[in-house]
Design an enzyme around this catalytic site. Structure first.
Site, PDB file in Angstrom:
ATOM      1  N   ASP A 276       4.418  -5.424  -0.583  1.00 26.38           N
ATOM      2  CA  ASP A 276       3.230  -5.365   0.263  1.00 26.38           C
ATOM      3  C   ASP A 276       3.566  -5.825   1.679  1.00 26.38           C
ATOM      4  O   ASP A 276       3.097  -6.855   2.150  1.00 26.38           O
ATOM      5  CB  ASP A 276       2.109  -6.218  -0.354  1.00 26.38           C
ATOM      6  CG  ASP A 276       1.641  -5.670  -1.695  1.00 26.38           C
ATOM      7  OD1 ASP A 276       1.576  -4.425  -1.831  1.00 26.38           O
ATOM      8  OD2 ASP A 276       1.355  -6.453  -2.606  1.00 26.38           O
TER       9      ASP A 276
ATOM     10  N   LEU B 182      -1.093   4.820  -4.830  1.00 23.84           N
ATOM     11  CA  LEU B 182      -2.063   5.351  -3.864  1.00 23.84           C
ATOM     12  C   LEU B 182      -3.433   5.589  -4.488  1.00 23.84           C
ATOM     13  O   LEU B 182      -4.373   5.962  -3.786  1.00 23.84           O
ATOM     14  CB  LEU B 182      -1.530   6.653  -3.234  1.00 23.84           C
ATOM     15  CG  LEU B 182      -0.229   6.518  -2.441  1.00 23.84           C
ATOM     16  CD1 LEU B 182       0.187   7.866  -1.846  1.00 23.84           C
ATOM     17  CD2 LEU B 182      -0.345   5.480  -1.339  1.00 23.84           C
TER      18      LEU B 182
ATOM     19  N   LEU C 157      -5.213   7.866  -6.346  1.00 23.62           N
ATOM     20  CA  LEU C 157      -5.941   9.062  -5.913  1.00 23.62           C
ATOM     21  C   LEU C 157      -7.267   9.221  -6.657  1.00 23.62           C
ATOM     22  O   LEU C 157      -7.377   8.926  -7.840  1.00 23.62           O
ATOM     23  CB  LEU C 157      -5.084  10.321  -6.125  1.00 23.62           C
ATOM     24  CG  LEU C 157      -4.124  10.641  -4.983  1.00 23.62           C
ATOM     25  CD1 LEU C 157      -3.035   9.604  -4.844  1.00 23.62           C
ATOM     26  CD2 LEU C 157      -3.507  12.028  -5.171  1.00 23.62           C
ATOM     27  N   HIS C 158      -8.268   9.707  -5.923  1.00 27.60           N
ATOM     28  CA  HIS C 158      -9.608   9.951  -6.499  1.00 27.60           C
ATOM     29  C   HIS C 158     -10.300  10.968  -5.601  1.00 27.60           C
ATOM     30  O   HIS C 158     -10.772  10.633  -4.520  1.00 27.60           O
ATOM     31  CB  HIS C 158     -10.391   8.623  -6.535  1.00 27.60           C
ATOM     32  CG  HIS C 158     -11.710   8.722  -7.219  1.00 27.60           C
ATOM     33  ND1 HIS C 158     -12.509   7.625  -7.441  1.00 27.60           N
ATOM     34  CD2 HIS C 158     -12.374   9.770  -7.753  1.00 27.60           C
ATOM     35  CE1 HIS C 158     -13.609   7.990  -8.078  1.00 27.60           C
ATOM     36  NE2 HIS C 158     -13.549   9.294  -8.271  1.00 27.60           N
ATOM     37  N   ASP C 159     -10.340  12.231  -6.054  1.00 33.00           N
ATOM     38  CA  ASP C 159     -10.971  13.288  -5.253  1.00 33.00           C
ATOM     39  C   ASP C 159     -11.305  14.433  -6.211  1.00 33.00           C
ATOM     40  O   ASP C 159     -11.179  14.278  -7.422  1.00 33.00           O
ATOM     41  CB  ASP C 159     -10.007  13.730  -4.128  1.00 33.00           C
ATOM     42  CG  ASP C 159     -10.761  14.272  -2.910  1.00 33.00           C
ATOM     43  OD1 ASP C 159     -11.745  15.024  -3.089  1.00 33.00           O
ATOM     44  OD2 ASP C 159     -10.366  13.954  -1.777  1.00 33.00           O
ATOM     45  N   ILE C 160     -11.713  15.579  -5.683  1.00 33.16           N
ATOM     46  CA  ILE C 160     -12.002  16.698  -6.582  1.00 33.16           C
ATOM     47  C   ILE C 160     -10.676  17.163  -7.211  1.00 33.16           C
ATOM     48  O   ILE C 160      -9.605  17.008  -6.609  1.00 33.16           O
ATOM     49  CB  ILE C 160     -12.726  17.866  -5.869  1.00 33.16           C
ATOM     50  CG1 ILE C 160     -11.886  18.420  -4.715  1.00 33.16           C
ATOM     51  CG2 ILE C 160     -14.099  17.419  -5.372  1.00 33.16           C
ATOM     52  CD1 ILE C 160     -12.453  19.713  -4.129  1.00 33.16           C
ATOM     53  N   PRO C 161     -10.744  17.710  -8.426  1.00 28.99           N
ATOM     54  CA  PRO C 161      -9.508  18.039  -9.147  1.00 28.99           C
ATOM     55  C   PRO C 161      -8.532  18.893  -8.348  1.00 28.99           C
ATOM     56  O   PRO C 161      -7.327  18.633  -8.357  1.00 28.99           O
ATOM     57  CB  PRO C 161     -10.022  18.782 -10.384  1.00 28.99           C
ATOM     58  CG  PRO C 161     -11.373  18.181 -10.635  1.00 28.99           C
ATOM     59  CD  PRO C 161     -11.948  17.924  -9.263  1.00 28.99           C
TER      60      PRO C 161
ATOM     61  N   THR D 106      -9.749  -4.918 -10.781  1.00 24.04           N
ATOM     62  CA  THR D 106     -10.026  -6.307 -11.193  1.00 24.04           C
ATOM     63  C   THR D 106     -10.898  -7.024 -10.165  1.00 24.04           C
ATOM     64  O   THR D 106     -11.445  -8.079 -10.452  1.00 24.04           O
ATOM     65  CB  THR D 106      -8.716  -7.102 -11.389  1.00 24.04           C
ATOM     66  OG1 THR D 106      -7.852  -6.827 -10.295  1.00 24.04           O
ATOM     67  CG2 THR D 106      -8.030  -6.724 -12.674  1.00 24.04           C
TER      68      THR D 106
ATOM     69  N   GLN E 231      -5.398 -14.373  -6.936  1.00 23.51           N
ATOM     70  CA  GLN E 231      -5.514 -13.813  -8.287  1.00 23.51           C
ATOM     71  C   GLN E 231      -6.333 -14.779  -9.138  1.00 23.51           C
ATOM     72  O   GLN E 231      -6.246 -15.996  -8.958  1.00 23.51           O
ATOM     73  CB  GLN E 231      -4.130 -13.602  -8.917  1.00 23.51           C
ATOM     74  CG  GLN E 231      -3.263 -12.590  -8.201  1.00 23.51           C
ATOM     75  CD  GLN E 231      -3.661 -11.143  -8.463  1.00 23.51           C
ATOM     76  OE1 GLN E 231      -4.744 -10.874  -8.993  1.00 23.51           O
ATOM     77  NE2 GLN E 231      -2.825 -10.215  -8.075  1.00 23.51           N
TER      78      GLN E 231
ATOM     79  N   GLY F 288       4.167  -9.488  -6.932  1.00 23.44           N
ATOM     80  CA  GLY F 288       4.288  -9.438  -5.476  1.00 23.44           C
ATOM     81  C   GLY F 288       4.798 -10.748  -4.927  1.00 23.44           C
ATOM     82  O   GLY F 288       6.001 -11.045  -4.953  1.00 23.44           O
ATOM     83  N   ARG F 289       3.865 -11.577  -4.456  1.00 24.68           N
ATOM     84  CA  ARG F 289       4.217 -12.806  -3.737  1.00 24.68           C
ATOM     85  C   ARG F 289       5.147 -13.765  -4.478  1.00 24.68           C
ATOM     86  O   ARG F 289       5.990 -14.392  -3.821  1.00 24.68           O
ATOM     87  CB  ARG F 289       2.927 -13.507  -3.280  1.00 24.68           C
ATOM     88  CG  ARG F 289       2.273 -12.768  -2.114  1.00 24.68           C
ATOM     89  CD  ARG F 289       0.823 -13.102  -1.966  1.00 24.68           C
ATOM     90  NE  ARG F 289       0.021 -12.557  -3.060  1.00 24.68           N
ATOM     91  CZ  ARG F 289      -1.296 -12.692  -3.160  1.00 24.68           C
ATOM     92  NH1 ARG F 289      -1.959 -13.374  -2.240  1.00 24.68           N
ATOM     93  NH2 ARG F 289      -1.945 -12.140  -4.167  1.00 24.68           N
TER      94      ARG F 289
HETATM   95  O1  C5P Z   1       1.253 -10.835  -4.741  1.00 23.84           O
HETATM   96  P1  C5P Z   1       0.734 -10.441  -6.095  1.00 23.84           P
HETATM   97  O2  C5P Z   1       1.695 -10.705  -7.235  1.00 23.84           O
HETATM   98  O3  C5P Z   1      -0.644 -10.984  -6.361  1.00 23.84           O
HETATM   99  O4  C5P Z   1       0.631  -8.848  -5.978  1.00 23.84           O
HETATM  100  C1  C5P Z   1       0.112  -8.058  -7.010  1.00 23.84           C
HETATM  101  C2  C5P Z   1       0.123  -6.612  -6.623  1.00 23.84           C
HETATM  102  O5  C5P Z   1      -0.592  -5.874  -7.601  1.00 23.84           O
HETATM  103  C3  C5P Z   1      -0.560  -6.292  -5.296  1.00 23.84           C
HETATM  104  O6  C5P Z   1       0.134  -5.175  -4.735  1.00 23.84           O
HETATM  105  C4  C5P Z   1      -1.954  -5.920  -5.696  1.00 23.84           C
HETATM  106  O7  C5P Z   1      -2.558  -5.052  -4.790  1.00 23.84           O
HETATM  107  C5  C5P Z   1      -1.692  -5.215  -7.024  1.00 23.84           C
HETATM  108  N1  C5P Z   1      -2.830  -5.157  -7.934  1.00 23.84           N
HETATM  109  C6  C5P Z   1      -3.468  -6.293  -8.409  1.00 23.84           C
HETATM  110  N2  C5P Z   1      -4.522  -6.169  -9.267  1.00 23.84           N
HETATM  111  C7  C5P Z   1      -4.924  -4.963  -9.666  1.00 23.84           C
HETATM  112  C8  C5P Z   1      -4.292  -3.815  -9.205  1.00 23.84           C
HETATM  113  C9  C5P Z   1      -3.226  -3.957  -8.330  1.00 23.84           C
HETATM  114  O8  C5P Z   1      -3.091  -7.400  -8.063  1.00 23.84           O
HETATM  115  N3  C5P Z   1      -5.903  -4.873 -10.534  1.00 23.84           N
END
Ligand code: C5P
Length: 234
Positions: free
Chosen positions: A12, A63, A65-69, A122, A193, A213-214
């Protein structure tokens, strides 16, 4: 391609320079599976995908995606040509849209990236889902139904919390993949989170891929943090 159980590192970052500074740390090491999200993709375009791929990393292009089929089918065809390994759509786009996504992704030789559905984000609470979106069912019922819809459309799995992985596996079968963010090492800060698990707990709960991520990108030694994730999860 590594199909089963892996650690996906959420890159990210806002620019190519930052992401390459990070990936350079892995020179000569195991190349992590990398998640590229909207921010980086919209900032840098498809070239960022090609360059990270060229460096030998499997890629999850997140990414949603969410649009018409028809639009989703054509967009997926473009993403498939980028040779990514995993992409996703919103299950709320309907079974028809998910089927169209799968068609668009499938290359002439029959190969395609893994296709994963987002059930409910979430960040959406059950209360908002019911009051704003007028979805009367519980969050669990909604997630289960969306996962079943994704399976019916032929998708490979869903993104969910590790705590929902059991529910999804029970409804859709063991082979249906669960890709789970919300991972933290024992004793670490949760950041923003809410419902977190450790890599080891995610494994016990049945996750196939953890998205981290982090805990890796912001670690003093990102390579060591990545290796720690692997050791706990694989
Ligand atoms: O830094 P961290 O470990 O919290 O990053 C989690 C990654 O997962 C981020 O890219 C976040 O956008 C993604 N993500 C999430 N929860 C979701 C869907 C995606 O944390 N339900």
């Amino acid at each position: 391609m590594r199909m089963k159980r892996d650690v996906i590192v959420a890159c990210d970052f806002g620019s190519a320079a930052e992401v390459f500074r990070f990936l350079d740390l892995f020179e000569g090491q195991r190349k992590p599976f990398v998640k590229i999200g909207m921010e980086l993709f919209y900032a840098e375009g498809p070239s960022i995908v090609r360059e990270i791929k060229r460096r030998g990393h499997p890629i999850f292009l997140d990414l949603k995606l969410h649009d018409i089929p028809n639009t989703v089918r054509k967009a997926m065809k473009v993403l498939s040509a980028l040779d990514v390994d995993m992409v996703n759509v919103h299950a709320s786009g309907t079974i028809e849209m998910m089927k169209a996504a799968l068609e668009g992704l499938t290359r002439q030789d029959g190969s395609r990236p893994l296709l994963i559905a987002v059930t409910q984000l979430t960040s959406t609470s059950e209360e908002r889902m019911q009051q704003e979106l007028l979805i009367g069912s519980s969050m669990e019922e909604t997630i289960k139904r969306y996962a079943l819809n994704a399976r019916e459309a032929g998708l490979d799995g869903v993104v969910c919390s590790p705590r929902e992985a059991g529910l999804v596996k029970q409804a859709c079968g063991d082979g249906f993949l669960t890709v789970t963010p919300g991972i933290r090492f024992a004793g670490a800060a949760a950041d923003d989170q809410v419902r977190i698990t450790t890599p080891a707990q995610a494994r016990e709960l049945g996750s196939d891929f953890i998205v981290v991520g982090r805990p890796v990108t912001a670690a003093p030694d990102p390579v060591a943090a990545y290796v720690r994730c692997l050791e706990q999860f694989i």
